[in-house]
Enzyme design. Structure first.
Site, mmCIF file in Angstrom:
data_model
loop_
_atom_site.group_PDB
_atom_site.id
_atom_site.type_symbol
_atom_site.label_atom_id
_atom_site.label_comp_id
_atom_site.label_asym_id
_atom_site.label_seq_id
_atom_site.Cartn_x
_atom_site.Cartn_y
_atom_site.Cartn_z
ATOM 1 N N TRP A 140 -46.393 -18.576 -39.791
ATOM 2 C CA TRP A 140 -47.139 -17.515 -39.106
ATOM 3 C C TRP A 140 -48.353 -18.147 -38.442
ATOM 4 O O TRP A 140 -49.098 -18.867 -39.100
ATOM 5 C CB TRP A 140 -47.604 -16.447 -40.106
ATOM 6 C CG TRP A 140 -48.081 -15.194 -39.418
ATOM 7 C CD1 TRP A 140 -49.287 -14.992 -38.835
ATOM 8 C CD2 TRP A 140 -47.332 -13.980 -39.232
ATOM 9 N NE1 TRP A 140 -49.355 -13.734 -38.291
ATOM 10 C CE2 TRP A 140 -48.172 -13.089 -38.524
ATOM 11 C CE3 TRP A 140 -46.055 -13.566 -39.598
ATOM 12 C CZ2 TRP A 140 -47.770 -11.798 -38.163
ATOM 13 C CZ3 TRP A 140 -45.660 -12.288 -39.248
ATOM 14 C CH2 TRP A 140 -46.510 -11.410 -38.537
ATOM 15 N N GLU A 212 -48.724 -24.769 -41.764
ATOM 16 C CA GLU A 212 -49.552 -24.313 -42.885
ATOM 17 C C GLU A 212 -49.280 -25.269 -44.044
ATOM 18 O O GLU A 212 -48.110 -25.516 -44.367
ATOM 19 C CB GLU A 212 -49.137 -22.909 -43.317
ATOM 20 C CG GLU A 212 -49.308 -21.839 -42.268
ATOM 21 C CD GLU A 212 -48.501 -20.590 -42.624
ATOM 22 O OE1 GLU A 212 -48.829 -19.908 -43.599
ATOM 23 O OE2 GLU A 212 -47.515 -20.310 -41.905
ATOM 24 N N ASP A 245 -52.998 -25.443 -40.118
ATOM 25 C CA ASP A 245 -53.546 -24.095 -40.023
ATOM 26 C C ASP A 245 -53.844 -23.631 -41.452
ATOM 27 O O ASP A 245 -52.932 -23.286 -42.202
ATOM 28 C CB ASP A 245 -52.514 -23.174 -39.335
ATOM 29 C CG ASP A 245 -52.970 -21.721 -39.299
ATOM 30 O OD1 ASP A 245 -54.056 -21.412 -39.819
ATOM 31 O OD2 ASP A 245 -52.215 -20.889 -38.752
ATOM 32 N N GLN A 248 -55.126 -19.237 -44.631
ATOM 33 C CA GLN A 248 -55.080 -18.603 -45.954
ATOM 34 C C GLN A 248 -55.438 -19.559 -47.081
ATOM 35 O O GLN A 248 -55.751 -19.125 -48.185
ATOM 36 C CB GLN A 248 -53.670 -18.057 -46.205
ATOM 37 C CG GLN A 248 -53.251 -17.047 -45.176
ATOM 38 C CD GLN A 248 -52.037 -16.243 -45.595
ATOM 39 O OE1 GLN A 248 -51.673 -16.210 -46.760
ATOM 40 N NE2 GLN A 248 -51.425 -15.585 -44.647
ATOM 41 N N LYS A 274 -59.284 -16.431 -41.520
ATOM 42 C CA LYS A 274 -59.340 -15.433 -42.591
ATOM 43 C C LYS A 274 -60.420 -15.656 -43.668
ATOM 44 O O LYS A 274 -61.349 -14.891 -43.815
ATOM 45 C CB LYS A 274 -57.996 -15.391 -43.303
ATOM 46 C CG LYS A 274 -56.856 -14.831 -42.465
ATOM 47 C CD LYS A 274 -55.592 -14.837 -43.265
ATOM 48 C CE LYS A 274 -54.390 -14.307 -42.509
ATOM 49 N NZ LYS A 274 -54.317 -12.855 -42.414
ATOM 50 N N ARG A 408 -46.289 -11.932 -52.354
ATOM 51 C CA ARG A 408 -47.341 -12.903 -52.087
ATOM 52 C C ARG A 408 -48.559 -12.388 -52.849
ATOM 53 O O ARG A 408 -49.185 -11.426 -52.439
ATOM 54 C CB ARG A 408 -47.584 -12.881 -50.578
ATOM 55 C CG ARG A 408 -48.199 -14.058 -49.995
ATOM 56 C CD ARG A 408 -48.022 -14.026 -48.502
ATOM 57 N NE ARG A 408 -48.308 -12.756 -47.866
ATOM 58 C CZ ARG A 408 -49.040 -12.633 -46.773
ATOM 59 N NH1 ARG A 408 -49.571 -13.673 -46.217
ATOM 60 N NH2 ARG A 408 -49.236 -11.459 -46.206
HETATM 61 C C1 LIG Z 1 -51.351 -19.016 -41.450
HETATM 62 C C2 LIG Z 1 -51.881 -17.996 -40.479
HETATM 63 N N1 LIG Z 1 -52.346 -18.402 -39.303
HETATM 64 C C3 LIG Z 1 -52.826 -17.550 -38.391
HETATM 65 C C4 LIG Z 1 -52.841 -16.199 -38.638
HETATM 66 C C5 LIG Z 1 -53.344 -15.254 -37.596
HETATM 67 O O1 LIG Z 1 -54.617 -14.847 -37.914
HETATM 68 P P1 LIG Z 1 -55.196 -13.521 -37.245
HETATM 69 O O2 LIG Z 1 -54.374 -12.400 -37.731
HETATM 70 O O3 LIG Z 1 -56.622 -13.493 -37.731
HETATM 71 O O4 LIG Z 1 -55.116 -13.706 -35.777
HETATM 72 C C6 LIG Z 1 -52.368 -15.712 -39.860
HETATM 73 C C7 LIG Z 1 -52.362 -14.267 -40.138
HETATM 74 O O5 LIG Z 1 -51.746 -13.762 -41.023
HETATM 75 C C8 LIG Z 1 -51.876 -16.634 -40.803
HETATM 76 O O6 LIG Z 1 -51.383 -16.227 -41.977
#
Ligand SMILES: Cc1ncc(COP(=O)(O)O)c(C=O)c1O
Length: 450
Positions: A140, A212, A245, A248, A274, A408
């Site tokens: 994501w 991630e 990224d 989380q 986040k 989760r």
């Molecule tokens: C790993 C990851 N990156 C980026 C995002 C996107 O972030 P935002 O919703 O603040 O744009 C999310 C959102 O769930 C995420 O889980």
């Protein structure tokens, strides 16, 4: 975010009379207050939060340090012209640079995770001169067009062509090994196969890989030892920048300031969001002084209305102060061990729990119809999730196609022992009740997707 939300139900109609529905099944009652790990709905009912809001409120909802930071910004400055910097922005940049290794000593402050990933992708394209970006199956990255292009968990269909040059590697999923023949002995073969495919399809204009460290929406995928080292080396061999990224995973959730510390692999570009804002929109991108100088020479431009705004920076400083003052890294490991023990105990009693996995206070619980076949059971998971909400526990189930049905579980790091235990007890009761109901009521009644 939850894949497969219900687009047809009219159950939420009164709530969304004046709202555009955006793909989530909505909690039936508006929430009037949020404090620590407890939400209170408009009828005064309490709900324990096992998702930290949208995975952001790691230091607990409405922490007094956050509300004080907002008040301070209200007295000083909330927003400025993009070409003006303020003391909190300079202080937060310095603080982040001090927490990060020298190779990530230059930061830029933005708002959302998608926005940070857009910036990271643009930086990689400009620096390398390439345009090919590789992500991960189940990953994501956000909902804006560039981020969506490497968002492989959900939300792609119906929006026309994505960015050109996009590819996905298989997630290193030990429970559902993408390379069937090595199932049971998880190694890094999936990285070799993934890069072989990339090599077969590249036009030669590679820019970056974005990943991630522990894939979250994709089902809490913790890669095997040596995996990220191998992937980073393969990126370097091919002239691709390596972007982590950590939307989380940064700032305590895994018991460290940054998840990349667990894996001993520093990215070329780091995306933070986040958990940095503790519930307010604040994100950051970090990279090396060398890359930043190169980008500057190439006229890197990423001006937004809220770049370097003072209010979120003040809040970010408060979040980082609380992380240290309340020793939340250690607390995440301590409470994470308690959570794992509780979930493992549930797994021992319920056949439907196929796997429990994760790190610190980011845990995944995979629901299956049968432990042998590992066939996912999203309908059952959704029914139990809904029952939990009725009983006062907010849970999130991700039902990414072919990757399973996974809770989760990520409560605030400040959750008390009593609250954590209460949440586990509610989960236990909800599972028992839904399984008991399953015998007497129609299975289809529970088959509304989450
Ligand atoms: C790993 C990851 N990156 C980026 C995002 C996107 O972030 P935002 O919703 O603040 O744009 C999310 C959102 O769930 C995420 O889980």
């Amino acid at each position: 975010m939850t894949a497969g939300a219900d687009h047809t139900s009219t159950a939420n109609a009164p709530l969304t009379q004046h709202l555009i529905r955006y793909g989530m099944e909505l909690h039936p009652k508006p929430i009037a207050a949020a404090k620590g790990a407890v939400l209170t709905d408009v009828d005064g009912r309490e709900i324990l939060d096992f998702t930290s809001g949208q995975m952001c409120a790691t230091i607990g909802h409405n922490h007094p340090r956050i509300t004080a930071a907002i008040a301070k910004a209200c007295d000083e400055a909330i927003h400025l012209f993009s070409g003006m910097l303020s003391p909190p922005v300079l202080a937060l940049a310095k603080r982040l640079a001090g927490m990060l290794p020298p190779s990530l000593g230059k930061v830029m402050l933005l708002n959302t995770g998608a926005e940070a990933n857009e910036a990271a992708i643009k930086m990689a394209k400009l620096a390398t001169g390439g345009f090919e970006i590789t992500g991960y199956a189940g990953g994501w990255a956000g909902m804006t067009s560039g981020a969506l292009s490497v968002n492989f968990a959900a939300g792609r269909a119906g929006y026309g062509p994505m960015m050109p040059g996009i590819a996905a590697l298989p997630a290193p999923n030990a429970y559902r090994c993408p390379i069937r023949h090595c199932c049971g002995k998880c190694d890094t073969t999936c990285a070799d196969v993934g890069f072989d495919m990339l090599d077969a399809t590249t036009t030669g204009a590679r820019a970056a890989l974005i990943a991630e460290p522990v894939e979250s929406v994709g089902g809490i995928i913790v890669p095997p030892d040596g995996y990220w080292q191998k992937v980073k080396a393969k990126c370097a061999e091919r002239g691709m920048l390596f972007i982590f990224d950590e939307a989380q995973t940064a700032f305590g959730r895994l018991g460290r300031n940054f998840a990349f510390e667990h894996f001993g692999v520093e990215p070329d570009i780091l995306s933070l969001s986040k958990t940095l804002g503790g519930g307010l929109p604040l994100s950051a991108v970090a990279t090396s002084a060398e890359l930043e100088a190169d980008l500057y020479d190439k006229h890197f431009t990423h001006v937004t209305s809220h770049v370097s705004d003072p209010l979120p920076a003040e809040v970010g400083l408060a979040v980082l102060a609380v992380l240290e003052e309340e020793n939340l890294n250690a607390r995440a490991l301590e409470m994470g061990a308690r959570l794992t023990a509780g979930l493992t105990e549930l797994q021992a009693r319920y056949e439907i729990i196929g796997d429990v996995r994760g790190f610190g206070l980011l845990q995944g619980v995979e629901l299956v119809k049968d432990r042998e076949t590992k066939e996912p059971d999203p309908a059952l998971g959704s029914a139990i999730t809904r029952r939990c909400a009725e009983m006062g526990l907010s849970m999130n189930i991700v039902t990414v196609a072919s990757l399973g049905a996974v809770w989760r579980i990520a409560p605030p790091l400040t959750i008390t022992v009593a609250e954590l235990d209460r949440g586990l007890a509610i989960l236990d009761d909800a599972i028992a009740e839904v399984l008991a109901d399953r015998g007497s009521t129609s299975r289809e009644a529970a088959a509304v997707p989450a």
